[in-house]
Design a protein around this motif. Structure first.
Motif, PDB file in Angstrom:
ATOM      1  N   GLY A  24      -9.019   6.413  -8.545  1.00 16.68           N
ATOM      2  CA  GLY A  24      -9.277   5.087  -9.081  1.00 16.68           C
ATOM      3  C   GLY A  24      -8.089   4.528  -9.837  1.00 16.68           C
ATOM      4  N   SER A  25      -7.439   5.361 -10.640  1.00 16.23           N
ATOM      5  CA  SER A  25      -6.266   4.912 -11.389  1.00 16.23           C
ATOM      6  C   SER A  25      -5.124   4.578 -10.446  1.00 16.23           C
ATOM      7  CB  SER A  25      -5.828   5.987 -12.386  1.00 16.23           C
ATOM      8  OG  SER A  25      -6.861   6.287 -13.301  1.00 16.23           O
ATOM      9  N   TRP A  26      -4.859   5.467  -9.491  1.00  7.99           N
ATOM     10  CA  TRP A  26      -3.730   5.242  -8.581  1.00  7.99           C
ATOM     11  C   TRP A  26      -3.956   4.050  -7.670  1.00  7.99           C
ATOM     12  CZ3 TRP A  26      -0.896  10.201  -6.535  1.00  7.99           C
ATOM     13  CH2 TRP A  26      -0.349  10.879  -7.634  1.00  7.99           C
ATOM     14  N   ALA A  27      -5.226   3.777  -7.339  1.00  9.65           N
ATOM     15  CA  ALA A  27      -5.513   2.582  -6.532  1.00  9.65           C
ATOM     16  C   ALA A  27      -5.062   1.330  -7.286  1.00  9.65           C
ATOM     17  CB  ALA A  27      -7.001   2.508  -6.213  1.00  9.65           C
ATOM     18  N   LEU A  28      -5.337   1.294  -8.573  1.00  6.62           N
ATOM     19  CA  LEU A  28      -4.902   0.161  -9.383  1.00  6.62           C
ATOM     20  C   LEU A  28      -3.381   0.150  -9.530  1.00  6.62           C
ATOM     21  CD1 LEU A  28      -5.813  -2.264 -11.053  1.00  6.62           C
ATOM     22  CD2 LEU A  28      -5.968  -0.750 -13.042  1.00  6.62           C
ATOM     23  N   PHE A  29      -2.783   1.337  -9.755  1.00  7.78           N
ATOM     24  CA  PHE A  29      -1.326   1.426  -9.912  1.00  7.78           C
ATOM     25  C   PHE A  29      -0.593   0.898  -8.687  1.00  7.78           C
ATOM     26  CE2 PHE A  29      -1.668   5.366 -12.918  1.00  7.78           C
ATOM     27  CZ  PHE A  29      -2.304   4.576 -13.859  1.00  7.78           C
ATOM     28  N   SER A  30      -1.158   1.127  -7.486  1.00  5.77           N
ATOM     29  CA  SER A  30      -0.531   0.656  -6.245  1.00  5.77           C
ATOM     30  C   SER A  30      -0.257  -0.839  -6.283  1.00  5.77           C
ATOM     31  CB  SER A  30      -1.431   0.943  -5.030  1.00  5.77           C
ATOM     32  OG  SER A  30      -1.563   2.312  -4.790  1.00  5.77           O
ATOM     33  N   ASN A  31      -1.036  -1.539  -7.076  1.00  6.06           N
ATOM     34  CA  ASN A  31      -0.984  -2.995  -7.082  1.00  6.06           C
ATOM     35  C   ASN A  31      -0.273  -3.597  -8.284  1.00  6.06           C
ATOM     36  OD1 ASN A  31      -2.885  -3.921  -4.697  1.00  6.06           O
ATOM     37  ND2 ASN A  31      -3.825  -2.127  -5.635  1.00  6.06           N
ATOM     38  N   VAL A  32      -0.267  -2.893  -9.411  1.00  7.63           N
ATOM     39  CA  VAL A  32       0.305  -3.487 -10.624  1.00  7.63           C
ATOM     40  C   VAL A  32       1.640  -2.858 -11.040  1.00  7.63           C
ATOM     41  CG1 VAL A  32      -1.930  -4.228 -11.482  1.00  7.63           C
ATOM     42  CG2 VAL A  32      -1.067  -1.968 -12.134  1.00  7.63           C
ATOM     43  N   PHE A  33       1.960  -1.690 -10.475  1.00  2.99           N
ATOM     44  CA  PHE A  33       3.251  -1.058 -10.730  1.00  2.99           C
ATOM     45  C   PHE A  33       4.037  -0.970  -9.435  1.00  2.99           C
ATOM     46  CE2 PHE A  33       0.700   0.870 -14.204  1.00  2.99           C
ATOM     47  CZ  PHE A  33       1.522   0.580 -15.291  1.00  2.99           C
ATOM     48  N   GLN A  34       5.318  -0.679  -9.556  1.00  3.95           N
ATOM     49  CA  GLN A  34       6.142  -0.319  -8.415  1.00  3.95           C
ATOM     50  C   GLN A  34       6.665   1.092  -8.608  1.00  3.95           C
ATOM     51  OE1 GLN A  34       8.899  -3.877  -8.277  1.00  3.95           O
ATOM     52  NE2 GLN A  34       8.965  -3.321  -6.122  1.00  3.95           N
ATOM     53  N   SER A  35       6.809   1.801  -7.504  1.00  4.80           N
ATOM     54  CA  SER A  35       7.546   3.052  -7.466  1.00  4.80           C
ATOM     55  C   SER A  35       8.845   2.778  -6.729  1.00  4.80           C
ATOM     56  CB  SER A  35       6.739   4.139  -6.758  1.00  4.80           C
ATOM     57  OG  SER A  35       5.523   4.384  -7.437  1.00  4.80           O
ATOM     58  N   LEU A  36       9.777   3.676  -6.830  1.00  4.86           N
ATOM     59  CA  LEU A  36      11.028   3.502  -6.088  1.00  4.86           C
ATOM     60  C   LEU A  36      10.759   3.373  -4.602  1.00  4.86           C
ATOM     61  CD1 LEU A  36      13.182   6.171  -7.940  1.00  4.86           C
ATOM     62  CD2 LEU A  36      13.560   3.693  -7.996  1.00  4.86           C
ATOM     63  N   LEU A  37       9.768   4.136  -4.133  1.00  9.44           N
ATOM     64  CA  LEU A  37       9.425   4.167  -2.715  1.00  9.44           C
ATOM     65  C   LEU A  37       7.945   3.894  -2.539  1.00  9.44           C
ATOM     66  CD1 LEU A  37      11.295   7.511  -1.868  1.00  9.44           C
ATOM     67  CD2 LEU A  37      12.133   5.199  -1.390  1.00  9.44           C
ATOM     68  N   THR A  38       7.564   3.552  -1.335  1.00  7.16           N
ATOM     69  CA  THR A  38       6.158   3.374  -0.997  1.00  7.16           C
ATOM     70  C   THR A  38       5.982   3.761   0.458  1.00  7.16           C
ATOM     71  OG1 THR A  38       4.290   1.840  -1.074  1.00  7.16           O
ATOM     72  CG2 THR A  38       6.409   0.930  -0.340  1.00  7.16           C
ATOM     73  N   PHE A  39       4.794   3.503   1.003  1.00  5.75           N
ATOM     74  CA  PHE A  39       4.534   3.781   2.415  1.00  5.75           C
ATOM     75  C   PHE A  39       4.109   2.494   3.117  1.00  5.75           C
ATOM     76  CE2 PHE A  39       3.877   7.898   0.418  1.00  5.75           C
ATOM     77  CZ  PHE A  39       4.564   8.757   1.279  1.00  5.75           C
ATOM     78  N   ALA A  40       4.738   2.215   4.244  1.00  2.39           N
ATOM     79  CA  ALA A  40       4.272   1.110   5.082  1.00  2.39           C
ATOM     80  C   ALA A  40       2.947   1.515   5.711  1.00  2.39           C
ATOM     81  CB  ALA A  40       5.309   0.813   6.168  1.00  2.39           C
ATOM     82  N   PRO A  41       2.104   0.557   6.075  1.00  2.70           N
ATOM     83  CA  PRO A  41       0.832   0.895   6.709  1.00  2.70           C
ATOM     84  C   PRO A  41       1.041   1.801   7.922  1.00  2.70           C
ATOM     85  CG  PRO A  41       0.862  -1.422   6.157  1.00  2.70           C
ATOM     86  CD  PRO A  41       2.256  -0.909   5.916  1.00  2.70           C
ATOM     87  N   GLY A  42       0.362   2.929   7.918  1.00  4.60           N
ATOM     88  CA  GLY A  42       0.481   3.865   9.025  1.00  4.60           C
ATOM     89  C   GLY A  42       1.730   4.713   8.987  1.00  4.60           C
ATOM     90  N   GLY A  43       2.579   4.494   8.007  1.00  2.00           N
ATOM     91  CA  GLY A  43       3.828   5.237   7.944  1.00  2.00           C
ATOM     92  C   GLY A  43       3.631   6.642   7.422  1.00  2.00           C
ATOM     93  N   THR A  44       4.483   7.556   7.859  1.00  2.00           N
ATOM     94  CA  THR A  44       4.418   8.932   7.377  1.00  2.00           C
ATOM     95  C   THR A  44       5.660   9.304   6.589  1.00  2.00           C
ATOM     96  OG1 THR A  44       5.352   9.724   9.476  1.00  2.00           O
ATOM     97  CG2 THR A  44       2.949   9.687   9.276  1.00  2.00           C
ATOM     98  N   ALA A  45       6.595   8.368   6.443  1.00  2.00           N
ATOM     99  CA  ALA A  45       7.802   8.596   5.657  1.00  2.00           C
ATOM    100  C   ALA A  45       7.947   7.472   4.644  1.00  2.00           C
ATOM    101  CB  ALA A  45       9.030   8.663   6.564  1.00  2.00           C
ATOM    102  N   PRO A  46       8.368   7.772   3.425  1.00  2.00           N
ATOM    103  CA  PRO A  46       8.513   6.729   2.403  1.00  2.00           C
ATOM    104  C   PRO A  46       9.571   5.702   2.772  1.00  2.00           C
ATOM    105  CG  PRO A  46       8.552   8.928   1.420  1.00  2.00           C
ATOM    106  CD  PRO A  46       8.694   9.112   2.902  1.00  2.00           C
ATOM    107  N   VAL A  47       9.340   4.465   2.329  1.00  2.00           N
ATOM    108  CA  VAL A  47      10.299   3.384   2.523  1.00  2.00           C
ATOM    109  C   VAL A  47      10.604   2.773   1.160  1.00  2.00           C
ATOM    110  CG1 VAL A  47       9.506   2.885   4.867  1.00  2.00           C
ATOM    111  CG2 VAL A  47       8.471   1.677   2.924  1.00  2.00           C
ATOM    112  N   PRO A  48      11.759   2.114   0.988  1.00  2.00           N
ATOM    113  CA  PRO A  48      12.123   1.555  -0.318  1.00  2.00           C
ATOM    114  C   PRO A  48      11.165   0.474  -0.798  1.00  2.00           C
ATOM    115  CG  PRO A  48      14.056   1.751   1.090  1.00  2.00           C
ATOM    116  CD  PRO A  48      12.861   1.993   1.967  1.00  2.00           C
ATOM    117  N   ASP A  49      10.926   0.469  -2.111  1.00  2.00           N
ATOM    118  CA  ASP A  49      10.142  -0.583  -2.744  1.00  2.00           C
ATOM    119  C   ASP A  49      10.929  -1.121  -3.942  1.00  2.00           C
ATOM    120  OD1 ASP A  49       8.163  -2.364  -3.394  1.00  2.00           O
ATOM    121  OD2 ASP A  49       6.782  -0.895  -4.207  1.00  2.00           O
TER     122      ASP A  49
END
Length: 517
Positions: free
Chosen positions: A55-80
């Motif tokens: 629940g916390s991470w679901a919210l974090f996905s939207n209000v914070f940024q990480s250096l990297l993220t995942f594109a839909p369906g992706g299995t390797a991180p991409v820059p954010d």
């Protein structure tokens, strides 16, 4: 991540088929209609250093940024938040990222590498009991220089970029978050696609699209109100009363079993998934389940088929492996060792262990989290029917439940697990490595060595044998007993689109994908 959440199989295949286009299939600016989303996954903390749950991470996905993220369906991180990241040497021990220019916090401050270093350092310094510090076991130190951040790892770790891309990698404003303790209150200072305009614990989170976001997501999402419900039944009532337009994680099993894509009033998205549910044992000396033979006896008594069919109405699949189907290294190690319930074999093990019968222990579960109470009652019935065990059930509110197992007060406890990232490592170190997030007290030099060895492979399929060996060892030691693997369900009204992209196994909860039709 504790259910805590990953959905990979069919959902991932669908997204892979649509490719990059799905990453850009986002609402455009215009109609400011707020989309209401209902869930039973509550928030433990608004501070990334204090939360390691779905629940916390679901919210974090939207209000914070990480250096990297995942594109839909992706299995390797991409820059954010980063414009580029890479290991700088072939030994996989030094990882360097260059930040994007012009990322600004709500205060107007420009993000720099010091904010990134600060965010990781404080997680390790605070080491909150239910925080994500255990995820960064290989992180030795972090250097910051202008817009460049360098991570120095204590051992090769090909999975480190995956971990950076999770909610644990959320970047906070170093001027707004204390270094040595968790921040309290209902504010968030992040640079994500949304800003948190209001938050009431266990009730709702109101999100507005950020005008200042720059990153992997292109386009602007609709305003969203996340509404939190104490139980699946409460969520179902809200859904039926049209109080929410999207329902996810989770409706009652009987309701899920009755969903049909042919209903013209709703859109139903069902996919095979890799969320798992495990029974964890406190293996510490002096505890009733310390002796491995006692835990093996329990493994001989649990009827997963019945559990899936009765408690969950066939909406989950029996699981006989630490690593779920669909991921590298998946085996059926528990089926190989304990193919069907056998009370006589359980009795023989308990006799060898020299314990008094019946064995008494306390089983904890989170109230209002899925069918935890009904599941506990069924497991109690199965164990006590043998005459070999006496189980005391205790239910707790979610946050209190986390504290109970984090302090080692429970003998056994059932927790759902959704992977932090699409790699089997998240079902290894986090669950059965020494100092694991589940706090079972289990430590195996063999398991730790195999996990460490698996991280040397940049090509993750080459780690297959290491993970198979981990599961063989775990099936014998039984610090954790796999119960089931879930399917993924998202239900929306007929006038809301994008539900199929909301959650896809990458650990990212894409509220910006929802559209008003």
């Amino acid at each position: 991540m504790r259910s805590v959440r990953i959905r990979i199989l069919a959902g991932l295949l669908v997204l892979a088929a649509v490719g990059v286009g799905a990453w850009q299939l986002l609402p455009s600016k215009g109609d400011a209609k707020t989309i209401t989303v209902g869930t039973t996954d509550g928030v433990t903390s608004l501070d990334p250093a204090g939360a390691y749950d779905a629940g916390s991470w679901a919210l974090f996905s939207n209000v914070f940024q990480s250096l990297l993220t995942f594109a839909p369906g992706g299995t390797a991180p991409v820059p954010d938040a980063a414009k580029s990241c890479a290991f700088v040497r072939g030994d996989l021990t030094t990882y360097r990222c260059e930040l994007r220019d012009g990322l600004t916090f709500p205060s107007g401050r420009t993000m720099n590498a010091e904010d990134v270093k600060y965010s990781f350092d404080r997680i390790l310094k605070i080491k909150a009991p239910v925080g994500p510090a255990s995820l960064f076991g290989t992180l030795g130190s972090v250097d910051a220089d202008g817009m460049t951040v360098t991570f120095h790892l204590t051992s090769p770790d090909a999975t480190f970029p995956f971990k950076v891309a999770t909610g644990a990698g959320s970047i906070v404003d170093h001027t707004a978050y204390p270094a040595g303790k968790l921040r309290t209150g209902d504010r968030v200072d992040g640079t994500g696609p949304y800003t948190l305009t209001s938050y009431t614990k266990d009730r709702d989170a109101v999100l507005a699209p950020s005008r200042h976001y720059r990153g992997a997501v292109s386009g602007t999402g609709k305003p969203v109100e996340l509404r939190y419900y104490a139980t699946p039944e409460a969520l179902n009532t809200a859904w039926k009363d049209k109080q929410v337009e999207v329902a996810t994680d989770q409706l009652p099993p009987a309701v899920l079993a009755g969903l049909t894509p042919s209903d013209p009033t709703e859109r139903v998205y069902e996919a095979d998934g890799s969320e798992t549910r495990n029974l964890y044992f406190n293996t510490r000396a002096g505890k009733p389940l310390h002796e491995p033979k006692v835990r093996r006896a329990i493994a001989w008594l649990i009827d997963r088929e019945r559990l899936a069919a009765t408690v969950y109405d066939g909406t989950v699949d029996p699981l006989y492996s630490l690593i779920p189907a669909g991921l590298t290294g998946h085996t059926a190690s528990f089926f190989d060792d304990y193919p069907k319930p056998d009370p006589e074999k359980a009795r023989q093990l308990l006799t060898q262990a020299g314990v008094s019968l019946p064995v008494h222990f306390t089983y904890g579960y989170a109230e209002g989290r899925g069918a935890g109470k009904q599941e506990g009652a069924e497991i109690k019935r199965e164990l006590e029917a043998s005459g070999l065990f006496k189980v005391t059930l205790k239910g707790y509110e979610w946050t209190a439940f986390q504290k109970q197992w984090a302090s080692g007060k429970l003998d056994a406890y059932a927790v759902g697990w959704v992977a932090d990232f699409p790699d089997p490592d998240t079902f290894g170190a986090a669950l059965v490595g020494t100092g694991s997030a589940m706090n079972t007290g289990y430590s195996s030099k063999t398991v730790d060595r195999l996990i460490k060895d698996s991280r040397r492979f940049a090509e993750r399929t080459e780690a297959d044998q290491d993970f198979r060996s981990v599961q063989q060892t775990v099936a014998q030691d039984v610090p954790v007993l796999p119960l089931w693997q879930a399917k993924e369900y998202v239900v929306t009204t007929e006038d809301v689109g994008g539900g199929q992209y909301l959650s896809d196994g990458t650990g990212v909860f894409r509220l910006w994908s929802l559209t008003a039709l």
